[in-house]
Design a protein around this motif. Sequence first.
Motif: not given
Length: 430
Positions: A44-61
């Motif tokens: 879960i840590g690596p998944v939520t820091t992947m650029p593709a994950f941020r590209k899907t859901f956008g940047d968050f705090s």
Amino acid sequence: MGQSGGIQRLYTLWVCDTIVIDVSSSWVERLLTIFRYSLDTGNIGPVTTMPAFRKTFGDFSPTVHGVVVSSVLISGAFTALIAGILGHRFGQVRIFAIGSFIYGVGAAIQSSATSLSAFIIGRLIQGIGEGLFVSNVWVQVSEMSPTRVRGTLTALPQFTIVLGLVCGFFICYGTSRLGASTTLSWRLPLVVSSALGFLLSGTYWFVPASPRWLLARGRFTEARDVLIRLGFDEVEREKLLEESMTQVQAHNPHDVAIWEEFKQTFAGFREAFSAPFRARTIFGCFIMGMQQLAGIDGVFYYAPILFEKAGLSGEQASFLASGVSALAILGITIPATFLADKWGRRTSSLLGGVLITTLMLLMGSLYAADKVHADRGAGKWVVIVSIYLFAIVFNGTWAIGFRIFLIESLPRKTRSSASSLAQSANWVCN
């Protein structure tokens, strides 16, 4: 003397082989249950820091990131409170299977999510499944283990946890190589978790029930057969049978409605905090809470971020470093598992506490003094080495010792309720 010692060693090996081989399906199911739980912790840590994950859901705090990661624990903490009574009523194997299926559903929702809210809902559902099986695994393994090897066998789930962490990190390292252009890089690890959940939900059809549950149900012949296959000696076996017969005669479990059992469960929580059990229950909740507050989840969940802040550049380099730390943890867990019966619980706890505190103070002091820089100085390397050492010390001492001590120190009368409370405290602190 030498021949006698050789015969004794051969007998010991034969007994261990009998325990492992004759009930392999049951042990594999229990250990894979924990493996599935730690696989999520590892990915879960690596998944939520992947650029593709941020590209899907956008940047968050960072706050939202914390909610995404820890939401699985919110639902799990509440489910853990009633998992003991459900296992007592319907059998641990059945509850493990149901929990595995719910876990698979939650992971499937996450892997197919297109919005962050759907992803969090999937984690909440997954947490319900985790709460059903995680809180019961150590009790179940302890009760299935003969006294002479209970420490080692009760430590095996911790070994499986570390193995799951290693696999989680390296699965993410492999999928991260697919690049930021495809969502498969973050979806595939969750697909693996979901598939494993559904696969293990089918173990209900061929894994034998716990002998103690069979005894509580009055199924003495089946329980005797399982106890023999588990390697219980005749004295311990007959003692369990005699105690269970007395309890079944005094109280017929089939006469109690499920809602009455829930009432008895909460009455059991009250009893766990009454004299003379109060001190043991409070201490059990305390050590399981402190196990998490020591900071180990900062290493497990946020390892990629920690390594990036310490100066390791590049997503794949960070993931790889996290995986190497998991391998180091695995290396120490193997001897710690098999030496669990030789190391004193007190010595292990005190030594682990001193070393963990020292390492955490060292890392915190370096960051507070602004001595950690990605491009210069030795501070970043001290932090990186300290992270490795922290994870190694924790898993060689507190991670194994506290779990074993918790189960061994609780009286049988309040073991189920008190262990559920302790696991819930563990997850709340998590």
